[in-house]
Design a protein around this motif. Structure first.
Motif, PDB file in Angstrom:
ATOM      1  N   MET A   1       0.823  -1.204   0.000  1.00 17.60           N
ATOM      2  CA  MET A   1       0.000   0.000   0.000  1.00 17.60           C
ATOM      3  C   MET A   1       0.860   1.259   0.000  1.00 17.60           C
ATOM      4  O   MET A   1       0.526   2.252  -0.646  1.00 17.60           O
ATOM      5  CB  MET A   1      -0.886   0.007   1.248  1.00 17.60           C
ATOM      6  CG  MET A   1      -2.031   0.986   1.116  1.00 17.60           C
ATOM      7  SD  MET A   1      -3.449   0.448   2.038  1.00 17.60           S
ATOM      8  CE  MET A   1      -4.447   1.907   1.962  1.00 17.60           C
TER       9      MET A   1
ATOM     10  N   GLY B   1      -8.590  -0.919   0.487  1.00 16.78           N
ATOM     11  CA  GLY B   1      -7.494  -0.549   1.377  1.00 16.78           C
ATOM     12  C   GLY B   1      -7.542  -1.343   2.673  1.00 16.78           C
ATOM     13  O   GLY B   1      -6.533  -1.923   3.105  1.00 16.78           O
TER      14      GLY B   1
ATOM     15  N   VAL C   1      -4.851  -4.488   3.856  1.00 15.96           N
ATOM     16  CA  VAL C   1      -4.098  -4.390   5.112  1.00 15.96           C
ATOM     17  C   VAL C   1      -4.531  -5.499   6.072  1.00 15.96           C
ATOM     18  O   VAL C   1      -3.715  -6.043   6.810  1.00 15.96           O
ATOM     19  CB  VAL C   1      -4.289  -3.001   5.744  1.00 15.96           C
ATOM     20  CG1 VAL C   1      -3.662  -2.942   7.128  1.00 15.96           C
ATOM     21  CG2 VAL C   1      -3.684  -1.938   4.829  1.00 15.96           C
TER      22      VAL C   1
ATOM     23  N   TRP D   1      -0.038   6.540   7.576  1.00 18.26           N
ATOM     24  CA  TRP D   1       0.614   5.241   7.356  1.00 18.26           C
ATOM     25  C   TRP D   1       1.431   4.827   8.566  1.00 18.26           C
ATOM     26  O   TRP D   1       1.348   3.684   9.041  1.00 18.26           O
ATOM     27  CB  TRP D   1       1.513   5.360   6.115  1.00 18.26           C
ATOM     28  CG  TRP D   1       2.327   4.140   5.798  1.00 18.26           C
ATOM     29  CD1 TRP D   1       3.683   4.016   5.928  1.00 18.26           C
ATOM     30  CD2 TRP D   1       1.839   2.888   5.331  1.00 18.26           C
ATOM     31  NE1 TRP D   1       4.068   2.770   5.563  1.00 18.26           N
ATOM     32  CE2 TRP D   1       2.949   2.041   5.186  1.00 18.26           C
ATOM     33  CE3 TRP D   1       0.569   2.396   5.036  1.00 18.26           C
ATOM     34  CZ2 TRP D   1       2.833   0.737   4.741  1.00 18.26           C
ATOM     35  CZ3 TRP D   1       0.462   1.100   4.597  1.00 18.26           C
ATOM     36  CH2 TRP D   1       1.578   0.288   4.448  1.00 18.26           C
TER      37      TRP D   1
ATOM     38  N   ALA E   1      -5.921   2.483   7.959  1.00 16.28           N
ATOM     39  CA  ALA E   1      -5.877   2.029   6.570  1.00 16.28           C
ATOM     40  C   ALA E   1      -7.074   2.566   5.788  1.00 16.28           C
ATOM     41  O   ALA E   1      -6.955   3.017   4.643  1.00 16.28           O
ATOM     42  CB  ALA E   1      -5.841   0.505   6.513  1.00 16.28           C
TER      43      ALA E   1
ATOM     44  N   ALA F   1      -6.846   5.121   2.718  1.00 19.67           N
ATOM     45  CA  ALA F   1      -7.378   4.805   1.385  1.00 19.67           C
ATOM     46  C   ALA F   1      -8.341   5.892   0.915  1.00 19.67           C
ATOM     47  O   ALA F   1      -8.316   6.328  -0.238  1.00 19.67           O
ATOM     48  CB  ALA F   1      -8.080   3.443   1.405  1.00 19.67           C
TER      49      ALA F   1
END
Lengths: 638, 385
Positions: A1, B190, B194, B312, B328, B332
């Motif tokens: 990501m 997203g 994760v 992050w 997360a 996203a």
């Protein structure tokens, strides 16, 4: 990501770099183009003046309210109605009347239609300020042509109109130097067209900053237009007025006829041209019926335009002085006389018996031709033959030319006519001019070869020569050619290409350019020809015995101080119609200044109809006579 | 007399308890977010001052309102921060259902149609966009669902999660609000990535999504303007571009005309003269581009980068997987919106009606984003407790 996030941000920065650094220039240009509107400021045209500086065409400012049909048609009926109600309140006119202007189909669907013309400045401003309530409505100030003398010299002046696609392509588009715009106006005919480059001036422009709706925010820059230069004509306002009035008065009395073939009422036209034989210029040029150039100031309707070109209304639009082609009749005898002397066929003293008729020698049928009225003139020499317009004298010359063609050539008359300028355009410098026609054996043969069905024969007979000798038989001349031929004889052989303009000058009166006289040809006239022919022509206007054909028309004229050398002509037109009346002259005969031609279609005898018109004009030019109403005169079959 | 932490004063608490949440506020994130919102107020003002003044209205109208939204946002953020994020798990279901209800209600006559999308509730002078609230509740529900049990996600929890995001996504699509729908999809992906979704599950989800898109086009369920926007975007031929192509072109022109250092604040002609539509909201980035140039735009991108980086980092530092997944989801959501919005202004993404978080004018978006950042700050500062 994290990888996704980093690459997305890298993409954003890369794109930013591309747009703002690598290609920033073109975007800046695009942004600049976005916000700028260039509004042209049309240059006022130069004026057209007569030789003494009298204004023939000027400009006036006209405030015009226009509507854009394409834009109004995007509204629904109610909205459109309310636009007209609001506009009506501003210009103080009933909305229905304004709306009716929309039905005007004369303009293309995209051209703004002028609904109110000549409104006050305040109206102009109010319409502009309330643009948002008045979609499709615009108000502008135009410099339009102004004609202080109404229809005077209409055919010479021409007119101005919206440029069309062909003219735009020919003249060079907006990008090119001196280019035109789609909305430009351009000289369409006459002097307006011939001197377009001098008259048009240089358009200015104003650059405005506008917002996304096109609403101007402020002025960024302005270049003022430069008015075009004035054209000073050789036309004399007073002479032009007299010529037009005399012609109109004469023509008015010949009207009311019906065409013998169709039975329909016809309007016959006429023309008169006055040349200054010393300057080689045009002093007056009239064509009747005429039109009003002011009708073209806005847009002319197709109906109006069709009417101007309608034969039933006399085709007022046609400049007969340059485009009318007529059999010259007896005015042509100048040509035949000069040819006779040039070839030595006759001398001024050669006497021919005129019993009133002539039997064509070596002839098969229709061999007897006669004088007008079959009147005998007896024994006549050249001068008297001209004075009384003896057809028999000239028939005889025509016949002898043909009989002696081995020695004299086949075309002595046509050759002389060519020297005097017949059969080719004079080159007066207006956009359209006819060349006339010279009938000859070669032309006849060529015509027959090209189209055998249309002609009886390709041969030339002695009878054809007889016809040509008196200006009939498929000879055709324009009024300006006729005047110019007499002018050429009057000057002793200098044939000008007549000019209509003397000079170009700017608004301060500073001369930009002189228009130099143009000599078309220096013609050698036969030695000893001048005096007898001038004597004959002068006799035509003042000799009581033998009686000149124009004697009655010039009765009481101050001949002793201002002798006129003139020739009447009566030309058959066929089809049972009346004859065309002609007159050609120069004056003063002893020291020529002016040459004149008058042609009146199907009026009858030249002596009765055309000569009085010429007398009126010459009387005024001489400064010795006040113009009087023209009336036909009695007597004379020529 | 009893003494509580509150009555002893904050200073005392801070001194005595080094693990207290207040000591671990993520200042870089707060700073970057405040910088962006400050710039946003300026840009909103620049985009609206001329046209308001021309209309004879107060040129400061938008600036004042945006400032009010910002203050409200900060209040919301503070409220979100104060309550321990772990307790949100308990309200998740209720809040989620409430937001679904609002999404249904907005489609009824209670909702208001703006720009041909039925997306708003009008509450006096304030308008509420329930899709914004739904983004937030969906993030919380997804984080809650995916953080129970072990990684990788079981098929059952995968399907439940997909449905939890799919429901609001379908409802916003009915408005139609393509942009918000895509945000929800981005959030779903997203969180799942994760949370450790299986590759084949994700593959299947993508396949279903692609099928759905094809079916929508096939059965003509796409509005004309949406199709046009897509065609305009996909077409490189200038002539084939329609009116929505005009919007994009004007936006690109505005940004490109800014050059390296921009036209200067309030000096952008594209901005001032109104060539870019919707400029104070969806196309706010064009003002930055035109008036502040590459220097200003790149700085803004960096600020967003800082925001994303801090989120992050918080996701990595979070004490539990619920916190990680909350981060997360927020990440996203913001990443997608920032990229899509800037991308469409620069012509590398198709045009959808999405605001640029923290920068665009608008209350709902501001409150949502502030609340979302509040969640992240919350996770960050409670990573030790």
């Amino acid at each position: 990501m994290a990888v996704v996030a980093v690459s997305l941000f890298a993409a954003l920065v890369a794109r930013l770099w591309f747009l703002q650094v690598l290609t920033a220039g073109e975007h800046e240009l695009a942004a600049e183009r976005n916000q700028r509107r260039v509004v042209p400021l049309p240059a006022p045209r130069g004026r057209i003046l007569d030789r003494n500086g009298e204004v023939l065409v000027a400009n006036r400012a006209s405030n015009v309210v226009t509507v854009d049909r394409a834009e109004l048609n995007t509204l629904d009926d109610d909205e459109r109605k309310s636009v007209f109600i609001r506009l009506g309140a501003i210009v103080d006119q009933p909305p229905s009347l304004l709306e009716a202007a929309l039905d005007d189909t004369s303009l293309g669907p995209f051209a703004p239609v002028p609904v109110v013309e000549g409104v006050d400045e305040e109206v102009l401003i109010e319409v502009r300020e309330r643009q948002s309530e008045l979609p499709g409505v615009d108000a502008l100030q135009l410099a339009v042509r102004d004609y202080p003398h109404a229809s005077l010299a209409a055919h010479v002046l021409g007119y101005v109109g919206a440029i069309n696609a062909d003219e735009l392509a020919a003249a060079g588009g907006p990008g090119e130097p001196g280019g035109y715009r789609r909305a430009s106006r351009i000289g369409k005919d006459g002097i307006e067209r011939a001197f377009e480059d001098d008259l048009r001036g240089v358009d200015g422009e104003v650059t405005l900053e506008v917002d996304a709706q096109g609403v101007p925010i402020r002025e960024l820059s302005r270049r003022e237009p430069v008015q075009g230069d004035d054209v000073v004509l050789s036309i004399d306002l007073e002479a032009q007025q007299v010529a037009e009035e005399a012609l109109a008065q004469g023509m008015a009395q010949t009207q009311g006829r019906r065409d013998p073939e169709t039975g329909e009422a016809v309007i016959d036209g006429g023309s008169t041209v006055v040349l200054d034989v010393r300057e080689g210029t045009v002093t007056a040029m009239a064509s009747w019926p005429t039109f009003f150039p002011a009708d073209f100031v806005y847009e002319i309707t197709p109906e109006q335009f069709a009417g101007l070109n309608d034969p039933a209304q006399g085709t007022p639009f046609v400049n007969r002085a340059l485009l009318g082609q007529y059999a010259p009749g007896s005015t042509w005898k100048l040509v035949t006389a000069l040819a006779g002397l040039e070839t030595g066929l006759v001398t001024p003293d050669t006497v021919i018996n005129d019993p009133g008729f002539f039997i064509i020698p070596d002839c098969v049928r229709r061999c007897r031709v006669q004088n007008a009225g079959a009147a005998p003139s007896g024994e006549v020499a050249l001068s008297e033959a001209v004075t009384v317009s003896s057809d028999v004298y000239f028939y005889s010359l025509g016949a002898r030319f043909w009989q002696q063609r081995e020695r004299l050539g086949k075309t002595p008359m046509q050759d002389m006519a060519e020297l005097l300028g017949f059969g080719t355009r004079t080159g007066v410098g207006l956009p359209v001019e006819a060349a006339g026609r010279l009938a000859s054996p070669a032309v006849r043969a060529a015509q027959y070869e090209a189209n055998p069905d249309a002609f009886l024969t390709g041969d030339w007979f002695i009878g054809d020569n007889v016809n040509v000798s008196i200006g009939q038989g498929d000879v055709a001349v324009t009024p300006i050619q006729l005047a110019n031929a007499y002018a050429t004889f009057a000057t002793g052989g200098t044939r000008y290409q007549p000019n209509l303009a003397l000079r170009i000058q700017n608004q301060d009166g500073t001369v930009i350019r002189e228009v130099e006289p143009r000599v078309g040809a220096q013609v050698e006239l036969p030695a000893g020809a001048r005096d007898p022919i001038v004597e004959g022509l002068v006799g035509a206007t003042q000799s009581a015995d033998p009686k000149g054909t124009a004697y009655n028309a010039f009765a009481g004229f101050p001949h002793d101080v201002y002798p006129v050398a003139g020739k009447t002509g009566t030309a058959q037109t066929g089809g049972g119609r009346e004859d065309d009346a002609l007159f050609a002259a120069f004056a003063p005969a002893n020291d020529p200044r002016y040459a004149i031609s008058v042609v009146m279609e199907r009026a009858g005898f030249g002596a009765r109809w055309a000569a009085p018109v010429a007398r009126s004009v010459l009387g005024s030019l001489s400064g010795l006579e006040e113009p009087e109403p023209v009336a036909p005169v009695a007597g004379g079959f020529a | 007399m009893q003494t509580t932490a509150a009555s002893r004063g904050l200073g005392a608490v801070l001194r005595r308890d080094p693990s207290a949440p207040w000591r671990h506020l993520d200042w870089p994130l707060v700073g970057a977010a405040l910088a962006i919102t400050g710039l946003g107020c300026l840009m909103v003002f620049s985009a609206t001052r001329t046209s308001m003044a021309e209309a004879g209205l107060d040129p400061y109208t938008y600036l004042k309102r945006q400032a009010v939204f910002l203050v409200m946002g900060l209040v919301v953020m503070a409220v979100v921060v104060v309550v321990d994020y772990r307790s949100y798990r308990d309200f998740a279901a209720a809040a989620y259902l409430a937001s679904l209800l609002l999404l249904v209600l907005v489609l009824t006559p209670l909702g208001t149609e703006v720009n041909s999308a039925q997306s708003w509730f009008s509450l006096g002078s304030f308008q509420l966009q329930p899709a914004e609230l739904a983004k937030l509740t969906t993030i919380i529900v997804l984080a809650a669902t995916c953080s129970t049990g072990r990684s990788p996600l079981t098929r059952q929890r995968f399907v439940v999660s997909a449905a939890a995001a799919g429901l609001p996504a379908a409802l916003v699509l009915l408005q139609p609000d393509m942009g918000s729908m895509l945000v929800l999809v981005a959030v779903l992906l997203g969180v799942m990535v994760v949370a450790g979704a299986r590759a084949r599950h994700l593959g299947a989800l993508v396949a279903v999504g692609a099928l759905g898109v094809v079916a929508m086009f096939h059965f003509d369920q796409v509005d004309d303007y949406q199709r046009d926007r897509f065609i305009d975007f996909a077409s490189s031929d200038e002539a084939a571009r329609g009116t929505s192509g005009f919007q994009g072109e004007q936006a690109e022109t505005a940004i490109g005309a800014g050059g390296l250092f921009g036209a200067g604040l309030y000096q952008g002609t594209q901005t001032k003269l109104g060539f870019v539509p919707e400029q104070q909201t969806d196309f706010i980035f064009t003002v930055v581009g035109e008036e502040l140039g590459f220097a200003g735009s790149a700085t803004l991108v960096v600020l967003y980068g800082v925001v994303i980086w801090r989120i992050w980092r918080t996701a990595l530092l979070a004490k539990d997987s619920f916190g990680t997944l909350l981060c997360a989801g927020v990440l996203a959501m913001l990443l997608f919106q920032v990229f899509e919005n800037m991308g469409m202004s620069m012509g590398i993404m198709p045009i959808t009606g999405l605001p640029l978080p923290l920068l665009s004018y608008g209350g709902s978006s501001m409150l949502t984003t502030c609340a979302a950042l509040g969640l992240v700050l919350n996770v960050h500062m409670r990573r030790f407790s």
